[in-house]
Write a protein that holds these residues in place. Structure first.
Motif, PDB file in Angstrom:
ATOM      1  N   VAL A  69       0.873  -1.176   0.000  1.00 11.11           N
ATOM      2  CA  VAL A  69       0.000   0.000   0.000  1.00 11.11           C
ATOM      3  C   VAL A  69       0.907   1.221   0.000  1.00 11.11           C
ATOM      4  CG1 VAL A  69      -1.885   1.216   1.141  1.00 11.11           C
ATOM      5  CG2 VAL A  69      -1.750  -1.285   1.299  1.00 11.11           C
ATOM      6  N   ASP A 120       0.396  -7.563  -5.089  1.00  6.59           N
ATOM      7  CA  ASP A 120      -0.584  -6.533  -5.397  1.00  6.59           C
ATOM      8  C   ASP A 120      -0.071  -5.201  -4.876  1.00  6.59           C
ATOM      9  OD1 ASP A 120      -2.406  -8.404  -6.464  1.00  6.59           O
ATOM     10  OD2 ASP A 120      -3.204  -8.833  -4.473  1.00  6.59           O
ATOM     11  N   VAL A 161      -1.442  -1.291  -4.201  1.00  8.14           N
ATOM     12  CA  VAL A 161      -2.551  -0.338  -4.144  1.00  8.14           C
ATOM     13  C   VAL A 161      -1.965   1.042  -3.928  1.00  8.14           C
ATOM     14  CG1 VAL A 161      -4.626   0.375  -2.898  1.00  8.14           C
ATOM     15  CG2 VAL A 161      -4.153  -2.063  -3.245  1.00  8.14           C
ATOM     16  N   ALA A 210      -8.044  -1.578   1.514  1.00 12.50           N
ATOM     17  CA  ALA A 210      -7.044  -2.415   0.854  1.00 12.50           C
ATOM     18  C   ALA A 210      -6.642  -3.594   1.731  1.00 12.50           C
ATOM     19  CB  ALA A 210      -5.815  -1.582   0.494  1.00 12.50           C
ATOM     20  N   TRP A 242      -7.622  -7.585   0.973  1.00 10.42           N
ATOM     21  CA  TRP A 242      -6.506  -8.514   0.784  1.00 10.42           C
ATOM     22  C   TRP A 242      -6.539  -9.654   1.798  1.00 10.42           C
ATOM     23  CZ3 TRP A 242      -1.755  -9.085   3.713  1.00 10.42           C
ATOM     24  CH2 TRP A 242      -0.764  -9.838   3.069  1.00 10.42           C
TER      25      TRP A 242
END
Length: 209
Positions: A161, A178, A180, A198, A202
């Motif tokens: 993040v 991933d 974000v 987020a 997840w």
């Protein structure tokens, strides 16, 4: 009333872990480390812990020995990693008073420097996944001094993040990683709802798989 932190011995002095229990049936344990010059009260850590608790994940907020000793300057990376792994071992042995049989999946992470520690130790800690809040891809203004090998070496699912204007850079998504990107900088203060969403999404996906 805030929970009492538990001191855990490491080769470099006492670390400290503050446990925040998840709601309902425990589904996992998330250990989170702080940034180099900050502590476990950082806003993004607080938001991530709250999100995890809401989906049944216990959270241990870990203070490295140098912080417990009152020092501002961080210890060398090797000391941070060794102390972290000592905490993981103690937690798995039941020193937090939870998961005494070691059945809960372990997820580890942190913000900034704490995220780097979590990445470097993920394999040895047998972590199921890694949560990186504001991963410092490189020092500000020095993209040539990349820390991406630490992130790329993680072979379990990763969530990064990151703030859109973070001077420490922004990692790219990758296999099982991933990313974000939210409005804001390295502090991740500007979009706390985004951080919460987020982390929630997840963790829910991770624990359902």
């Amino acid at each position: 009333m805030s929970p009492e932190p538990v001191e855990i011995g490491t080769p470099y002095g006492a670390a400290r872990v503050t446990l925040q229990r998840g709601t309902g049936r425990a589904r996992a344990l998330l250990l989170l480390g702080h940034g180099a010059g900050g502590g476990i009260t950082a806003p993004d850590l607080a938001v991530a812990a709250r999100a995890a608790n809401a989906v049944g994940v216990h959270v241990g907020l870990v203070e490295q020995p140098y912080r417990v000793a009152g020092k501002r300057a961080p210890a060398p990376a090797a000391q941070l990693d060794t102390a972290w792994l000592a905490v993981v071992e103690a937690v798995r042995a039941g020193e937090l008073g939870i998961d005494k049989r070691g059945r809960l999946p372990l997820v580890q992470g942190g913000r900034s420097s704490g995220a780097r520690v979590a990445c470097r130790t993920a394999a040895e800690a047998r972590s199921r996944a890694v949560l990186c809040l504001a991963f410092p891809e490189h020092p500000p203004g020095k993209p040539e001094k990349t820390r991406m090998p630490e992130l790329d070496a993680v072979d379990v699912p990763v969530l990064v993040v990151q703030g859109r204007t973070d001077p420490f850079g922004c990692p790219e998504p990758g296999p099982d990683r991933d990313v974000v990107v939210l409005t804001g900088d390295h502090s991740l203060r500007s979009d706390r709802a985004g951080v919460e969403n987020a982390v929630t999404d997840w963790l829910e996906s991770l624990l359902a798989s």
